[in-house]
Write a protein that holds these residues in place. Structure first.
Motif, PDB file in Angstrom:
ATOM      1  N   PHE A 486       0.829  -1.196   0.000  1.00 63.06           N
ATOM      2  CA  PHE A 486       0.000   0.000   0.000  1.00 63.06           C
ATOM      3  C   PHE A 486       0.867   1.252   0.000  1.00 63.06           C
ATOM      4  CE2 PHE A 486      -1.838  -3.399   2.595  1.00 63.06           C
ATOM      5  CZ  PHE A 486      -2.982  -3.684   1.873  1.00 63.06           C
ATOM      6  N   ASN A 487       0.392   2.267  -0.716  1.00 62.74           N
ATOM      7  CA  ASN A 487       1.054   3.575  -0.753  1.00 62.74           C
ATOM      8  C   ASN A 487       0.252   4.540   0.120  1.00 62.74           C
ATOM      9  OD1 ASN A 487       2.251   6.025  -1.305  1.00 62.74           O
ATOM     10  ND2 ASN A 487       1.630   6.085  -3.461  1.00 62.74           N
ATOM     11  N   LEU A 488       0.822   4.921   1.259  1.00 62.08           N
ATOM     12  CA  LEU A 488       0.113   5.771   2.219  1.00 62.08           C
ATOM     13  C   LEU A 488       0.356   7.254   1.959  1.00 62.08           C
ATOM     14  CD1 LEU A 488       0.116   2.937   3.573  1.00 62.08           C
ATOM     15  CD2 LEU A 488       0.188   4.112   5.760  1.00 62.08           C
ATOM     16  N   SER A 489       0.549   7.607   0.714  1.00 62.04           N
ATOM     17  CA  SER A 489       0.748   9.017   0.372  1.00 62.04           C
ATOM     18  C   SER A 489      -0.055   9.354  -0.865  1.00 62.04           C
ATOM     19  CB  SER A 489       2.228   9.314   0.129  1.00 62.04           C
ATOM     20  OG  SER A 489       2.624   8.869  -1.149  1.00 62.04           O
ATOM     21  N   ASN A 490      -0.147  10.656  -1.151  1.00 62.72           N
ATOM     22  CA  ASN A 490      -0.884  11.102  -2.336  1.00 62.72           C
ATOM     23  C   ASN A 490       0.033  11.384  -3.516  1.00 62.72           C
ATOM     24  OD1 ASN A 490       0.285  13.478  -1.461  1.00 62.72           O
ATOM     25  ND2 ASN A 490      -1.619  14.264  -0.560  1.00 62.72           N
ATOM     26  N   GLU A 491       1.220  10.785  -3.485  1.00 61.10           N
ATOM     27  CA  GLU A 491       2.146  10.868  -4.614  1.00 61.10           C
ATOM     28  C   GLU A 491       2.569   9.462  -5.018  1.00 61.10           C
ATOM     29  OE1 GLU A 491       5.425  13.357  -3.641  1.00 61.10           O
ATOM     30  OE2 GLU A 491       4.183  15.153  -3.319  1.00 61.10           O
ATOM     31  N   ALA A 492       2.834   9.263  -6.318  1.00 60.39           N
ATOM     32  CA  ALA A 492       3.217   7.949  -6.819  1.00 60.39           C
ATOM     33  C   ALA A 492       4.559   7.524  -6.239  1.00 60.39           C
ATOM     34  CB  ALA A 492       3.270   7.956  -8.339  1.00 60.39           C
ATOM     35  N   THR A 493       4.744   6.207  -6.118  1.00 63.88           N
ATOM     36  CA  THR A 493       5.996   5.674  -5.598  1.00 63.88           C
ATOM     37  C   THR A 493       6.217   4.271  -6.141  1.00 63.88           C
ATOM     38  OG1 THR A 493       7.303   5.371  -3.578  1.00 63.88           O
ATOM     39  CG2 THR A 493       5.006   4.647  -3.511  1.00 63.88           C
ATOM     40  N   GLU A 494       7.404   3.732  -5.920  1.00 69.91           N
ATOM     41  CA  GLU A 494       7.737   2.380  -6.358  1.00 69.91           C
ATOM     42  C   GLU A 494       8.294   1.599  -5.179  1.00 69.91           C
ATOM     43  OE1 GLU A 494      10.519   2.705  -9.555  1.00 69.91           O
ATOM     44  OE2 GLU A 494       8.958   3.065 -11.066  1.00 69.91           O
ATOM     45  N   ALA A 495       8.195   0.266  -5.281  1.00 71.15           N
ATOM     46  CA  ALA A 495       8.744  -0.595  -4.238  1.00 71.15           C
ATOM     47  C   ALA A 495       9.120  -1.938  -4.831  1.00 71.15           C
ATOM     48  CB  ALA A 495       7.730  -0.786  -3.112  1.00 71.15           C
ATOM     49  N   GLU A 496      10.166  -2.541  -4.308  1.00 72.53           N
ATOM     50  CA  GLU A 496      10.550  -3.884  -4.718  1.00 72.53           C
ATOM     51  C   GLU A 496       9.691  -4.897  -3.985  1.00 72.53           C
ATOM     52  OE1 GLU A 496      14.699  -4.493  -4.165  1.00 72.53           O
ATOM     53  OE2 GLU A 496      15.284  -2.928  -5.600  1.00 72.53           O
ATOM     54  N   ILE A 497       9.267  -5.929  -4.726  1.00 75.47           N
ATOM     55  CA  ILE A 497       8.385  -6.942  -4.140  1.00 75.47           C
ATOM     56  C   ILE A 497       8.810  -8.318  -4.629  1.00 75.47           C
ATOM     57  CG2 ILE A 497       6.379  -5.424  -3.897  1.00 75.47           C
ATOM     58  CD1 ILE A 497       5.303  -6.645  -6.541  1.00 75.47           C
ATOM     59  N   PRO A 498       8.403  -9.375  -3.918  1.00 74.38           N
ATOM     60  CA  PRO A 498       8.629 -10.728  -4.425  1.00 74.38           C
ATOM     61  C   PRO A 498       7.809 -10.966  -5.691  1.00 74.38           C
ATOM     62  CG  PRO A 498       8.036 -10.732  -2.086  1.00 74.38           C
ATOM     63  CD  PRO A 498       7.769  -9.365  -2.594  1.00 74.38           C
ATOM     64  N   ALA A 499       8.158 -11.991  -6.427  1.00 71.75           N
ATOM     65  CA  ALA A 499       7.426 -12.323  -7.653  1.00 71.75           C
ATOM     66  C   ALA A 499       5.975 -12.675  -7.318  1.00 71.75           C
ATOM     67  CB  ALA A 499       8.090 -13.487  -8.363  1.00 71.75           C
ATOM     68  N   THR A 500       5.052 -12.148  -8.099  1.00 68.52           N
ATOM     69  CA  THR A 500       3.628 -12.351  -7.836  1.00 68.52           C
ATOM     70  C   THR A 500       2.963 -13.218  -8.885  1.00 68.52           C
ATOM     71  OG1 THR A 500       3.070 -10.302  -8.991  1.00 68.52           O
ATOM     72  CG2 THR A 500       3.420 -10.158  -6.617  1.00 68.52           C
ATOM     73  N   GLY A 501       1.838 -13.785  -8.477  1.00 71.09           N
ATOM     74  CA  GLY A 501       1.002 -14.569  -9.375  1.00 71.09           C
ATOM     75  C   GLY A 501      -0.334 -13.886  -9.577  1.00 71.09           C
ATOM     76  N   ASP A 502      -1.409 -14.576  -9.229  1.00 69.58           N
ATOM     77  CA  ASP A 502      -2.749 -14.036  -9.437  1.00 69.58           C
ATOM     78  C   ASP A 502      -2.982 -12.778  -8.597  1.00 69.58           C
ATOM     79  OD1 ASP A 502      -3.269 -16.133 -11.117  1.00 69.58           O
ATOM     80  OD2 ASP A 502      -4.308 -17.334  -9.599  1.00 69.58           O
ATOM     81  N   VAL A 503      -3.527 -11.751  -9.236  1.00 70.68           N
ATOM     82  CA  VAL A 503      -3.873 -10.511  -8.538  1.00 70.68           C
ATOM     83  C   VAL A 503      -5.267 -10.678  -7.921  1.00 70.68           C
ATOM     84  CG1 VAL A 503      -4.392  -8.069  -8.804  1.00 70.68           C
ATOM     85  CG2 VAL A 503      -2.438  -9.062 -10.008  1.00 70.68           C
ATOM     86  N   LEU A 504      -5.379 -10.412  -6.632  1.00 71.17           N
ATOM     87  CA  LEU A 504      -6.658 -10.508  -5.932  1.00 71.17           C
ATOM     88  C   LEU A 504      -7.374  -9.166  -5.861  1.00 71.17           C
ATOM     89  CD1 LEU A 504      -5.543 -12.804  -2.954  1.00 71.17           C
ATOM     90  CD2 LEU A 504      -6.552 -13.478  -5.142  1.00 71.17           C
ATOM     91  N   PHE A 505      -6.596  -8.091  -5.751  1.00 69.53           N
ATOM     92  CA  PHE A 505      -7.156  -6.745  -5.725  1.00 69.53           C
ATOM     93  C   PHE A 505      -6.074  -5.774  -6.176  1.00 69.53           C
ATOM     94  CE2 PHE A 505      -7.796  -2.628  -3.672  1.00 69.53           C
ATOM     95  CZ  PHE A 505      -9.108  -2.336  -4.064  1.00 69.53           C
ATOM     96  N   GLN A 506      -6.509  -4.795  -6.967  1.00 64.81           N
ATOM     97  CA  GLN A 506      -5.540  -3.841  -7.518  1.00 64.81           C
ATOM     98  C   GLN A 506      -6.195  -2.475  -7.621  1.00 64.81           C
ATOM     99  OE1 GLN A 506      -4.098  -5.162 -11.323  1.00 64.81           O
ATOM    100  NE2 GLN A 506      -2.135  -4.124 -11.091  1.00 64.81           N
ATOM    101  N   MET A 507      -5.461  -1.453  -7.209  1.00 63.03           N
ATOM    102  CA  MET A 507      -5.973  -0.093  -7.281  1.00 63.03           C
ATOM    103  C   MET A 507      -4.792   0.846  -7.504  1.00 63.03           C
ATOM    104  SD  MET A 507      -8.333   1.845  -4.424  1.00 63.03           S
ATOM    105  CE  MET A 507      -7.033   1.876  -3.180  1.00 63.03           C
ATOM    106  N   GLU A 508      -4.791   1.558  -8.649  1.00 60.51           N
ATOM    107  CA  GLU A 508      -3.719   2.507  -8.965  1.00 60.51           C
ATOM    108  C   GLU A 508      -2.339   1.859  -8.808  1.00 60.51           C
ATOM    109  OE1 GLU A 508      -4.222   5.556 -10.139  1.00 60.51           O
ATOM    110  OE2 GLU A 508      -6.396   5.362  -9.996  1.00 60.51           O
TER     111      GLU A 508
END
Length: 529
Positions: A486-508
């Motif tokens: 989650f991005n707790l700010s009103n500006e765009a940002t990036e983050a490194e994450i583990p490899a993902t599979g099926d998306v369950l929920f996505q927003m912006e």
């Protein structure tokens, strides 16, 4: 998960009965009104409802001053109305939790009326009485939450009685075993009526220090001077006493005589709330507890992480219940506004976070449409707290205004007559009917998130492993299998994450390899690859 453990990871919808739906045309919500709207709650996908007090009361504190623990206040309807509501809720698959205000009663309760008459009647020791000091002043320095000292003089006894809240709310004397047994009997009454559990108001207030020692000052930076004198003390003796633990065990033993019932306690404390939550939900006491830690203005990844981490480190066998809004605090869409790209954005982000947290969850009526705090003027106040501390603290009426169902109906479809609190234009703009079936609305986002939580076991009961994400990103893995970022700010940002599979929920948000791009208040919930 067995049926007895339905509460673990559950989502409960809090109803403030006076403000949910008026069916009788008197401007006050009631039980028949609640019954008529249960379909809306069931369609959200929650597990249970919690009703704020519906018992017989003079309403000095809107029902948190109980005059009859086994009666329904006429403003809400009849016992038959309550029973019909429970039947319909159960038909729709909803559990029913009711408020229990055990720490204090109304001063119009028959037992207090008897207790105050003399020092030698059958109920003389059922409330907390103390002699004055030699100069006639109160027995100690304890403060009342709603202002003034926590003691009120009774000339017939030539003694003071103790009240943590209003003088109209005298505290029961829990050191008297007869009081404990009688209150447990009132709980049994409602269990036999078929309720599925209790929300325990101010669960850490039951016992007081029998030596009546003064509470020390709270020397934390920024506390003194406070708006309320109560907040300038460290409440070492007026509450949080060790005897409480034994009584919690007695309540648990009572509920264990019934199938699939639950106890959730409200810990009202500003010093060691998480520690108390852990202690109260360990060793076969409460099933769940919540405090005001997530009902504060704090909206940072570090804050949310620290609350969850701290709880489970202190009480690995305990269980929390998290909430961001309720009937006592400024609604979180208003409280967190500076962190949001818009009201809708902060409402949806908050929902995505809350419904991903380890523990159980409570959402407050109107939260599912992103309702905001109502701007209440002084002449509109009903809350004694607001009347006392205005304008520095405006009280709780702003979060208690009526539920808004239809934008174009009189009073938002809540009532046909002027309601007990106003319905104003900013609240009308967030009516249920303006969001129903609208893709991307706050309401439909809640429904989508509740479906994800309800069908993803890891999000209900999986343990949490936090990622080493940088501000403003909050990231964790639930149950070793579901990634939440989650991005707790009103500006765009990036983050490194583990490899993902099926998306369950996505927003912006969008994923590119081992990196997620989160737009303002963006969110991603996905299975790990």
């Amino acid at each position: 998960m067995s049926n007895a453990d339905w509460w673990r990871g559950s989502v409960t919808y809090q109803i403030y009965p006076r403000s949910f739906q008026d069916s009788s045309g008197d401007g006050i919500g009631d039980l028949k009104g609640i019954t008529s709207r249960l379909g809306h709650i069931a369609d959200l996908g929650v597990d249970a409802i919690w009703l704020s007090p519906i018992f017989t009361s003079p309403m000095a504190d809107m029902g948190y001053d109980v005059a009859d623990y086994t009666g329904i206040d006429p403003s809400f309807g009849t016992m038959e109305d309550f029973e019909a509501m429970v039947t319909e809720a159960h038909r729709l698959g909803l559990k029913v939790i009711i408020d229990q205000v055990l720490s204090h009663s109304s001063n119009q309760h028959p037992f207090f009326e008897q207790s105050r008459q003399s020092k030698d009647n059958d109920k003389s020791d059922w409330y907390v009485w103390a002699d004055p000091k030699m100069d006639g002043s109160a027995p100690n320095n304890w403060q009342a939450i709603f202002g003034g000292i926590a003691w009120e003089w009774e000339p017939r006894r030539k003694q003071y009685y103790f009240h943590n809240f209003l003088k109209e709310q005298p505290d029961w004397n829990f050191h008297n075993p007869e009081v404990q047994d009688w209150l447990l009997g009132t709980m049994k009454f409602w269990l036999d009526k078929g309720v599925d559990g209790f929300r325990l108001d101010t669960v850490n207030f039951y016992f007081h220090d029998q030596h009546l020692r003064d509470d020390p000052a709270d020397f934390r930076k920024g506390v003194w001077p406070a708006v309320k004198p109560y907040d300038m003390q460290y409440h070492l003796f007026s509450k949080n006493q060790p005897e409480n633990l034994v009584f919690l065990g007695k309540m648990r033993a009572l509920l264990d005589q019934y199938d699939a019932r639950t106890l959730i306690g409200e810990v009202g404390e500003s010093h060691h709330a998480i520690e108390i939550m852990g202690e109260y939900t360990s060793a076969n006491r409460l099933h769940m507890a919540y405090s005001f830690e997530m009902l504060s203005p704090n909206f940072t990844p570090g804050h949310f992480r620290s609350q969850i981490d701290k709880f489970f480190s202190l009480a690995p066998e305990g269980w929390p219940c998290w909430a961001m809004s309720n009937h006592d605090v400024i609604r979180h869409v208003t409280r967190f506004a500076e962190h949001g790209a818009s009201q809708d954005a902060i409402a949806k982000l908050s929902a995505a976070m809350l419904l991903s947290f380890e523990g159980s969850v409570c959402i407050y009526q109107g939260e599912e449409v992103g309702q905001t705090e109502t701007d209440i003027e002084f002449h509109e106040l009903t809350d004694p707290e607001g009347m006392t501390f205005w304008p520095e603290a405006k009280g709780r009426d702003g979060c208690r205004t009526p539920m808004v169902w239809e934008a174009d109906a009189p009073y938002g479809g809540f009532s046909e007559v002027k309601p007990w609190l106003p319905v104003k234009a900013p609240q009308l703009s967030r009516a249920v009917d303006t969001q129903q079936g609208v893709e991307g609305s706050v309401l439909e986002t809640y429904r989508a998130l509740l479906k994800v939580r309800g069908t993803t076991p890891e999000l209900r009961t999986g343990r949490t492993e936090f990622l080493k994400a940088q501000q403003p990103v909050l990231g964790f893995i639930r149950g070793g299998a579901v990634l939440c970022v989650f991005n707790l700010s009103n500006e765009a940002t990036e983050a490194e994450i583990p490899a993902t599979g099926d998306v369950l929920f996505q927003m912006e948000s969008s994923v590119d390899g081992g990196k997620v791009t989160l737009g303002p208040n963006g969110a991603l919930i996905a299975r790990l690859a």
